[in-house]
Design a protein around this motif. Structure first.
Motif, PDB file in Angstrom:
ATOM      1  N   VAL A  90       2.746  -7.093  -2.766  1.00 14.91           N
ATOM      2  CA  VAL A  90       2.628  -6.000  -3.734  1.00 14.91           C
ATOM      3  C   VAL A  90       2.971  -4.719  -2.984  1.00 14.91           C
ATOM      4  O   VAL A  90       2.145  -4.185  -2.240  1.00 14.91           O
ATOM      5  CB  VAL A  90       1.202  -5.917  -4.317  1.00 14.91           C
ATOM      6  CG1 VAL A  90       1.117  -4.790  -5.346  1.00 14.91           C
ATOM      7  CG2 VAL A  90       0.796  -7.247  -4.945  1.00 14.91           C
ATOM      8  N   PRO A  91       4.188  -4.204  -3.141  1.00 13.48           N
ATOM      9  CA  PRO A  91       4.644  -3.114  -2.284  1.00 13.48           C
ATOM     10  C   PRO A  91       4.123  -1.753  -2.715  1.00 13.48           C
ATOM     11  O   PRO A  91       3.657  -1.568  -3.843  1.00 13.48           O
ATOM     12  CB  PRO A  91       6.168  -3.163  -2.446  1.00 13.48           C
ATOM     13  CG  PRO A  91       6.358  -3.682  -3.829  1.00 13.48           C
ATOM     14  CD  PRO A  91       5.232  -4.656  -4.066  1.00 13.48           C
ATOM     15  N   GLN A  92       4.199  -0.817  -1.799  1.00 16.36           N
ATOM     16  CA  GLN A  92       3.871   0.567  -2.120  1.00 16.36           C
ATOM     17  C   GLN A  92       4.820   1.051  -3.208  1.00 16.36           C
ATOM     18  O   GLN A  92       6.023   0.782  -3.177  1.00 16.36           O
ATOM     19  CB  GLN A  92       4.030   1.425  -0.866  1.00 16.36           C
ATOM     20  CG  GLN A  92       3.592   2.855  -1.030  1.00 16.36           C
ATOM     21  CD  GLN A  92       3.716   3.627   0.278  1.00 16.36           C
ATOM     22  OE1 GLN A  92       4.313   3.157   1.235  1.00 16.36           O
ATOM     23  NE2 GLN A  92       3.146   4.799   0.316  1.00 16.36           N
ATOM     24  N   GLY A  93       4.279   1.741  -4.209  1.00 16.76           N
ATOM     25  CA  GLY A  93       5.119   2.231  -5.296  1.00 16.76           C
ATOM     26  C   GLY A  93       5.299   1.244  -6.422  1.00 16.76           C
ATOM     27  O   GLY A  93       6.101   1.450  -7.329  1.00 16.76           O
ATOM     28  N   ARG A  94       4.582   0.115  -6.368  1.00 17.47           N
ATOM     29  CA  ARG A  94       4.508  -0.901  -7.438  1.00 17.47           C
ATOM     30  C   ARG A  94       5.791  -1.726  -7.579  1.00 17.47           C
ATOM     31  O   ARG A  94       5.744  -2.934  -7.631  1.00 17.47           O
ATOM     32  CB  ARG A  94       4.120  -0.300  -8.786  1.00 17.47           C
ATOM     33  CG  ARG A  94       2.681   0.221  -8.799  1.00 17.47           C
ATOM     34  CD  ARG A  94       2.623   1.730  -8.741  1.00 17.47           C
ATOM     35  NE  ARG A  94       1.287   2.222  -8.435  1.00 17.47           N
ATOM     36  CZ  ARG A  94       0.982   3.505  -8.449  1.00 17.47           C
ATOM     37  NH1 ARG A  94       1.870   4.414  -8.794  1.00 17.47           N
ATOM     38  NH2 ARG A  94      -0.224   3.891  -8.108  1.00 17.47           N
ATOM     39  N   ARG A  95       6.960  -1.084  -7.739  1.00 19.63           N
ATOM     40  CA  ARG A  95       8.252  -1.775  -7.789  1.00 19.63           C
ATOM     41  C   ARG A  95       8.341  -2.828  -8.898  1.00 19.63           C
ATOM     42  O   ARG A  95       8.901  -3.904  -8.687  1.00 19.63           O
ATOM     43  CB  ARG A  95       8.548  -2.427  -6.434  1.00 19.63           C
ATOM     44  CG  ARG A  95       8.483  -1.493  -5.235  1.00 19.63           C
ATOM     45  CD  ARG A  95       9.759  -0.725  -5.013  1.00 19.63           C
ATOM     46  NE  ARG A  95       9.639   0.144  -3.855  1.00 19.63           N
ATOM     47  CZ  ARG A  95       9.955  -0.228  -2.615  1.00 19.63           C
ATOM     48  NH1 ARG A  95      10.409  -1.448  -2.392  1.00 19.63           N
ATOM     49  NH2 ARG A  95       9.834   0.630  -1.623  1.00 19.63           N
ATOM     50  N   VAL A  96       7.805  -2.520 -10.053  1.00 19.56           N
ATOM     51  CA  VAL A  96       7.983  -3.415 -11.199  1.00 19.56           C
ATOM     52  C   VAL A  96       9.374  -3.185 -11.783  1.00 19.56           C
ATOM     53  O   VAL A  96      10.047  -2.203 -11.462  1.00 19.56           O
ATOM     54  CB  VAL A  96       6.901  -3.171 -12.264  1.00 19.56           C
ATOM     55  CG1 VAL A  96       5.519  -3.477 -11.708  1.00 19.56           C
ATOM     56  CG2 VAL A  96       6.957  -1.738 -12.798  1.00 19.56           C
ATOM     57  N   PHE A  97       9.818  -4.104 -12.645  1.00 21.66           N
ATOM     58  CA  PHE A  97      11.113  -3.943 -13.314  1.00 21.66           C
ATOM     59  C   PHE A  97      10.927  -3.030 -14.519  1.00 21.66           C
ATOM     60  O   PHE A  97      10.328  -3.441 -15.520  1.00 21.66           O
ATOM     61  CB  PHE A  97      11.657  -5.294 -13.759  1.00 21.66           C
ATOM     62  CG  PHE A  97      11.943  -6.247 -12.629  1.00 21.66           C
ATOM     63  CD1 PHE A  97      12.824  -5.899 -11.619  1.00 21.66           C
ATOM     64  CD2 PHE A  97      11.338  -7.488 -12.585  1.00 21.66           C
ATOM     65  CE1 PHE A  97      13.105  -6.776 -10.583  1.00 21.66           C
ATOM     66  CE2 PHE A  97      11.602  -8.373 -11.552  1.00 21.66           C
ATOM     67  CZ  PHE A  97      12.489  -8.010 -10.542  1.00 21.66           C
ATOM     68  N   PRO A  98      11.423  -1.799 -14.474  1.00 20.78           N
ATOM     69  CA  PRO A  98      11.103  -0.842 -15.533  1.00 20.78           C
ATOM     70  C   PRO A  98      11.664  -1.196 -16.903  1.00 20.78           C
ATOM     71  O   PRO A  98      11.099  -0.799 -17.923  1.00 20.78           O
ATOM     72  CB  PRO A  98      11.710   0.477 -15.015  1.00 20.78           C
ATOM     73  CG  PRO A  98      12.770   0.057 -14.048  1.00 20.78           C
ATOM     74  CD  PRO A  98      12.263  -1.202 -13.422  1.00 20.78           C
ATOM     75  N   VAL A 164      -1.769 -12.889   0.054  1.00 16.89           N
ATOM     76  CA  VAL A 164      -1.307 -11.683  -0.639  1.00 16.89           C
ATOM     77  C   VAL A 164      -1.222 -10.527   0.354  1.00 16.89           C
ATOM     78  O   VAL A 164      -2.154 -10.299   1.134  1.00 16.89           O
ATOM     79  CB  VAL A 164      -2.262 -11.282  -1.783  1.00 16.89           C
ATOM     80  CG1 VAL A 164      -1.728 -10.066  -2.525  1.00 16.89           C
ATOM     81  CG2 VAL A 164      -2.457 -12.445  -2.749  1.00 16.89           C
ATOM     82  N   LEU A 165      -0.113  -9.794   0.307  1.00 14.97           N
ATOM     83  CA  LEU A 165       0.050  -8.561   1.070  1.00 14.97           C
ATOM     84  C   LEU A 165       0.076  -7.424   0.067  1.00 14.97           C
ATOM     85  O   LEU A 165       0.862  -7.452  -0.889  1.00 14.97           O
ATOM     86  CB  LEU A 165       1.372  -8.578   1.853  1.00 14.97           C
ATOM     87  CG  LEU A 165       1.747  -9.854   2.600  1.00 14.97           C
ATOM     88  CD1 LEU A 165       3.128  -9.684   3.248  1.00 14.97           C
ATOM     89  CD2 LEU A 165       0.700 -10.209   3.639  1.00 14.97           C
ATOM     90  N   ILE A 166      -0.768  -6.428   0.262  1.00 16.57           N
ATOM     91  CA  ILE A 166      -0.809  -5.329  -0.709  1.00 16.57           C
ATOM     92  C   ILE A 166      -0.787  -3.992   0.015  1.00 16.57           C
ATOM     93  O   ILE A 166      -1.559  -3.771   0.949  1.00 16.57           O
ATOM     94  CB  ILE A 166      -2.024  -5.474  -1.652  1.00 16.57           C
ATOM     95  CG1 ILE A 166      -1.948  -4.460  -2.784  1.00 16.57           C
ATOM     96  CG2 ILE A 166      -3.337  -5.411  -0.907  1.00 16.57           C
ATOM     97  CD1 ILE A 166      -2.758  -4.855  -3.993  1.00 16.57           C
ATOM     98  N   ASP A 167       0.109  -3.125  -0.416  1.00 19.44           N
ATOM     99  CA  ASP A 167       0.390  -1.874   0.285  1.00 19.44           C
ATOM    100  C   ASP A 167      -0.007  -0.674  -0.566  1.00 19.44           C
ATOM    101  O   ASP A 167       0.607  -0.404  -1.604  1.00 19.44           O
ATOM    102  CB  ASP A 167       1.891  -1.810   0.611  1.00 19.44           C
ATOM    103  CG  ASP A 167       2.222  -0.769   1.669  1.00 19.44           C
ATOM    104  OD1 ASP A 167       1.304  -0.067   2.130  1.00 19.44           O
ATOM    105  OD2 ASP A 167       3.406  -0.665   2.040  1.00 19.44           O
ATOM    106  N   GLU A 168      -1.069   0.018  -0.136  1.00 20.24           N
ATOM    107  CA  GLU A 168      -1.503   1.277  -0.761  1.00 20.24           C
ATOM    108  C   GLU A 168      -1.834   1.116  -2.246  1.00 20.24           C
ATOM    109  O   GLU A 168      -1.290   1.821  -3.103  1.00 20.24           O
ATOM    110  CB  GLU A 168      -0.436   2.358  -0.573  1.00 20.24           C
ATOM    111  CG  GLU A 168      -0.095   2.668   0.876  1.00 20.24           C
ATOM    112  CD  GLU A 168      -1.181   3.435   1.614  1.00 20.24           C
ATOM    113  OE1 GLU A 168      -2.265   3.608   1.044  1.00 20.24           O
ATOM    114  OE2 GLU A 168      -0.943   3.836   2.752  1.00 20.24           O
ATOM    115  N   MET A 169      -2.742   0.214  -2.562  1.00 18.61           N
ATOM    116  CA  MET A 169      -3.122   0.007  -3.958  1.00 18.61           C
ATOM    117  C   MET A 169      -3.738   1.267  -4.563  1.00 18.61           C
ATOM    118  O   MET A 169      -3.605   1.511  -5.761  1.00 18.61           O
ATOM    119  CB  MET A 169      -4.103  -1.160  -4.072  1.00 18.61           C
ATOM    120  CG  MET A 169      -4.519  -1.473  -5.498  1.00 18.61           C
ATOM    121  SD  MET A 169      -5.013  -3.170  -5.782  1.00 18.61           S
ATOM    122  CE  MET A 169      -6.463  -3.317  -4.756  1.00 18.61           C
TER     123      MET A 169
END
Length: 243
Positions: A90-98, A164-169
């Protein structure tokens, strides 16, 4: 893929050095995440925290050392191969498909699984995050920042990961929403190991059992989270004064 025991797969980084182009960011990083364990990665800006997660995910060139998940090597694999081996990032900035709807985003995250019980996992995510359920047909680009973070977590859920890797939730979110997100995260991934990068030490210390402090791409301190609740101890670690 062989079935994991309860608690998911352990992650080990041994002497990992890597970076971008000619720039070396990580300098011999050693980290261990045991099955079921939640581990926080703390440190100042530019410490190499995000780069470390990207190295595990195959997004950064690892020049030396090794990365193992459940005893199996991840070093040198492409990002899609790392995902297929059970790493959810789960990257910083969410990076979902807008331009995808909420449900389309969730379904896309399950591409490595095929059609096996995906609908059940999507229903589980929408039940855990009622706001996403209410907006399931809305394109992700129209969601608030907090809703996009819910969706990013949900995308990890449908992957059924081994870790799970999660960055800056917590980045840019109100305290009440941060508390809600971490609560949902803990229930959804109760038995799954996680590596959590956080700029907010108090949040990380509340939700993780073990801590590594990075500075200048090196591990400067590590230990049980309870050892870092002292402000003085944490500041010493950030300054690299603790071995």
């Amino acid at each position: 893929m062989a079935a994991e025991t309860a608690g998911g797969a352990g992650l080990v980084l041994r002497g990992v050095t890597g970076g971008y182009g000619r720039s070396t960011v990580l300098h011999g990083v050693d980290i261990e995440v045991r099955p079921g364990q939640k581990v926080a990665i703390l440190g100042p800006n530019g410490a190499g925290k995000t780069t470390m997660l990207r190295a595990v995910s195959g997004l950064v060139d690892v020049r030396s050392g090794e990365i193992l998940l459940g005893g199996e090597p991840l070093t040198g694999l492409r990002p899609d191969q790392v995902v297929a081996r059970g790493v959810a990032h789960v990257p910083q900035g969410r990076r979902v498909f807008p331009d995808f709807t909420v449900v389309e985003n969730l379904r896309a995250a399950a591409y490595t699984r095929g059609g096996r019980d995906v609908d059940d996992d999507i229903a589980r995510v929408l039940d855990a995050f009622p706001r996403l359920g209410e907006r399931s047909g809305i394109r992700a680009g129209f969601l608030s920042g907090g809703e996009q973070q819910m969706l990013a977590i949900g995308r990890a859920v449908v992957q059924r990961p081994r870790i799970v890797l999660i960055d800056e939730m917590s980045l840019g979110l109100a305290p009440i929403l941060i508390k809600e997100l971490y609560g949902r995260f803990e229930s959804l991934f109760a038995d799954t190991p996680a590596v959590i990068v956080e700029q907010n030490p108090s949040v990380a210390l509340e939700h993780c059992s073990y801590v590594y402090v990075l500075s200048n791409g090196e591990v400067k301190a590590s230990g049980p989270a309870a050892e870092f609740t002292s402000h003085e101890r944490l500041m010493q670690a950030y300054a690299g004064a603790v071995d």
